[in-house]
Scaffold this active site. Structure first.
Site, PDB file in Angstrom:
ATOM      1  N   SER A 148       0.851  -1.191   0.000  1.00 41.72           N
ATOM      2  CA  SER A 148       0.000   0.000   0.000  1.00 41.72           C
ATOM      3  C   SER A 148       0.884   1.236   0.000  1.00 41.72           C
ATOM      4  O   SER A 148       2.090   1.163   0.292  1.00 41.72           O
ATOM      5  CB  SER A 148      -0.884   0.000   1.255  1.00 41.72           C
ATOM      6  OG  SER A 148      -1.511   1.245   1.455  1.00 41.72           O
ATOM      7  N   TYR A 165      -2.294  -1.706  10.239  1.00 42.18           N
ATOM      8  CA  TYR A 165      -2.294  -1.777   8.782  1.00 42.18           C
ATOM      9  C   TYR A 165      -0.952  -1.327   8.210  1.00 42.18           C
ATOM     10  O   TYR A 165      -0.369  -1.989   7.343  1.00 42.18           O
ATOM     11  CB  TYR A 165      -3.429  -0.910   8.239  1.00 42.18           C
ATOM     12  CG  TYR A 165      -3.650  -1.009   6.749  1.00 42.18           C
ATOM     13  CD1 TYR A 165      -4.483  -1.988   6.227  1.00 42.18           C
ATOM     14  CD2 TYR A 165      -3.047  -0.115   5.875  1.00 42.18           C
ATOM     15  CE1 TYR A 165      -4.708  -2.081   4.860  1.00 42.18           C
ATOM     16  CE2 TYR A 165      -3.261  -0.193   4.513  1.00 42.18           C
ATOM     17  CZ  TYR A 165      -4.094  -1.176   4.008  1.00 42.18           C
ATOM     18  OH  TYR A 165      -4.302  -1.263   2.639  1.00 42.18           O
TER      19      TYR A 165
END
Length: 304
Positions: A148, A165
């Site tokens: 990401s 995350y």
């Protein structure tokens, strides 16, 4: 791997978003695909769409309910792929599944934190371990791991902790970069790519609410559902376009695949002024200079 026709691909998180589009575009290129997800219904819809647009009636698409945060479940998934596709190898492994959650070590529960980390990082690691012998058995193989923009910028903004995350996505990035040398030494016919998406139009927010350990308070559900829809519908890049960028990067063995103008801009900004990366307004200005559309969509950067 310039041509996907006749190859066998495995896609985690194939029920929606980028995973669904990866499955659709692979089958349209003549590739057999095995997908896993937590939702059988979502995968059934993906399979129907993929077969409708498949390159031929010979293309096979199988669905497998699997929690990628559970290594034992991944091993069952692998065995099902071998049995149902009658395969002694796979060519492509897309480790795409992911959820958000566990933003703070202070305000998030340990279970919620570890749930996010086990899916976003553990799913990549255990899936790669499980399918590696099948990749080695192929004539040519490719591991594609979705990190990401939060794999090089651990933030959703100065006032929004994002630890689980971001930690997982940094791990995915580092693992994939290290895997390049490991494969070159031990299995040179297998390549590896790390995918770094910015804000992509997916259902990750909705899915994360559905499968989180700590569900939202009932009175917050309508607001969160509205935010999830805005995240999906107002993204600068749809999932279909993101999947196309990924495939276009895999074909020429590109090891680092940035997806979206925002990902390119944040990457440039972090490289230009790393010491300002977590300095709030000062870094926003660096981002704007680099071409990012601030404060949105960077403050919502997620994927899958």
């Amino acid at each position: 791997m310039r041509d996907f026709a006749g190859k066998i691909a495995v896609v985690t998180g194939g029920g929606s978003g980028m995973g669904r589009e990866l499955v659709r575009q692979l089958s349209a290129a003549g590739c057999d695909v095995a997908m896993c997800d937590l939702s059988a219904d979502a995968m059934a819809e993906t399979r129907s769409l993929a077969l409708a647009g498949a390159a031929s009636s010979d293309v096979r698409v199988t669905t497998h309910v699997c929690d990628v945060g559970d290594e034992a479940a991944i091993l069952v998934f692998r065995d099902q792929v071998v049995e149902q596709l009658q395969a002694d190898h796979v060519n492509l492994l897309f480790n795409n599944a992911g959820i958000s959650g566990g933003g703070s070590l202070f305000t998030s529960s340990r279970d919620d934190w570890e749930r996010c980390f086990s899916i976003c990082w553990g799913g990549v690691y255990h899936s790669t371990r499980a399918f590696l012998p099948l990749l080695v058995a192929s004539d040519e193989g490719h591991v594609v791991n979705t990190s990401s923009v939060n794999g090089f910028w651990a933030s959703l903004g100065p006032d929004r902790p994002h630890t689980a995350y971001s930690a997982a996505k940094f791990a995915v990035k580092g693992f994939t970069e290290a895997l390049i040398t490991d494969l070159r030494v031990n299995a040179p016919h297998i390549k590896a790519s790390v995918v770094m998406p910015g804000h992509i139009g997916t259902n990750i927010v909705t899915n994360s609410m559905q499968y989180a350990v700590d569900g939202p308070d009932e009175d917050k559900v309508p607001m969160l559902e509205m935010a999830a829809a805005q995240f999906r519908d107002n993204a600068p890049l749809p999932a279909s376009a993101a999947a196309a960028v990924i495939h276009d990067g895999v074909r020429p063995d590109q090891w680092r695949i940035l997806v979206g103008d925002d990902a390119h801009a944040v990457d440039a900004a972090v490289r230009a002024q790393p010491e300002l990366a977590y300095e709030g307004d000062a870094f926003v200005e660096v981002m704007r200079t680099a071409g990012a559309n601030m404060p949105e969509p960077i403050t919502n950067a997620q994927e899958q």
